[in-house]
Enzyme design. Sequence first.
Site, short mmCIF file in Angstrom:
data_model
loop_
_atom_site.label_atom_id
_atom_site.label_comp_id
_atom_site.label_asym_id
_atom_site.label_seq_id
_atom_site.Cartn_x
_atom_site.Cartn_y
_atom_site.Cartn_z
N HIS A 137 6.48 -0.15 6.44
CA HIS A 137 7.82 0.32 6.03
C HIS A 137 8.75 -0.81 5.62
O HIS A 137 9.75 -0.57 4.96
CB HIS A 137 8.51 1.04 7.20
N GLU A 145 11.76 2.95 6.59
CA GLU A 145 11.60 2.42 5.23
C GLU A 145 12.95 2.44 4.50
O GLU A 145 13.33 1.47 3.84
CB GLU A 145 10.57 3.25 4.46
N CYS A 164 5.26 6.83 -4.04
CA CYS A 164 3.99 6.13 -4.13
C CYS A 164 2.89 7.04 -4.68
O CYS A 164 2.86 8.23 -4.40
CB CYS A 164 3.66 5.63 -2.73
S1 SF4 Z 1 0.37 2.90 -0.17
FE1 SF4 Z 1 2.15 4.26 -0.39
S2 SF4 Z 1 2.10 5.64 1.37
FE2 SF4 Z 1 0.76 3.90 1.81
S3 SF4 Z 1 2.04 2.44 2.91
FE3 SF4 Z 1 2.15 1.88 0.76
S4 SF4 Z 1 3.93 2.97 -0.01
FE4 SF4 Z 1 3.41 3.91 1.94
#
Ligand code: SF4
Length: 277
Positions: free
Chosen positions: A76, A128, A190
């Site tokens: 995060h 986060e 993401c």
């Molecule tokens: S890949 Fe995406 S869901 Fe996984 S930790 Fe990173 S930002 Fe978070």
Amino acid sequence: MREIIRANNSGFCFGVERAVKQSFDFVSPQGRVVTLGPLIHNKDVTQKLANKGIHEISMEDIPSLMKEDTVIIRTHGVAMAVYDELKEQGVSIVDLTCPYVINIQKKVKLHHDKGYKIVILGDEHHPEVVGINGYCNNSAYITKSGEIDFPMKGKICVVAQTTEKQSNWVKLITNIAETAKEFVAFNTICKATEDRQKSAEEISKEVDAMIVIGGYTSSNTTKLYEICKKNCPMTFHIENAGELDEIKEKIKNAVRVGITAGASTPEWIIKEAMENL
Ligand code: SF4
């Protein structure tokens, strides 16, 4: 005969996998090793880490850290001020902030420095988002639903928590476009989150019952649950296979059972649940 169908994209994402592996592999030359908050939102994993001697601490515990201690920063990420505090204590830092989160932090800092008002789509209490807000002097306007309750004046820079729902992003951008004259928007949801949500959406339309596995405090798991519940009324959120006993009675007539899991759910927990079903 019951059919168990697993969502194509489910379980550990790249960022979590990397953080868990590096934390378990880490050998401290001296002192304690601690994580700032739980490494991931999964009690089984944090318990295993605790068994290895890696315990979690909170921000309030930072002043009591010793020079020989090591602090693991989870995916995060944290605000810039937290790095300063840690440096003051002289501790070693293992920074496992996900690169996708670092990307958001950089964008927020850059645009804040250029005079943009930062707007974050996300949960203001989620670590986060708390961390990202720390890159604009905690001045961001944060909305969880995509609704905005004051006119957007001046230059606006919009970002999203990585685990947000695409539908909320569209809502927010539409709302901002109604009042803002100048804005830049970075859809920072993401890809791993998007993929998991799409797979969950598809599979939940095809099954009689749906099991979503992941920590109760996991943001991305909660979103998967909400998406599945809309399509499949018999959707259940569990943390591990041990919680299936109660649910099995309720889904005893379900022929097709779908399974998905949040980005912080390890493979062994998913397999255990599938075998149990
Ligand atoms: S890949 Fe995406 S869901 Fe996984 S930790 Fe990173 S930002 Fe978070």
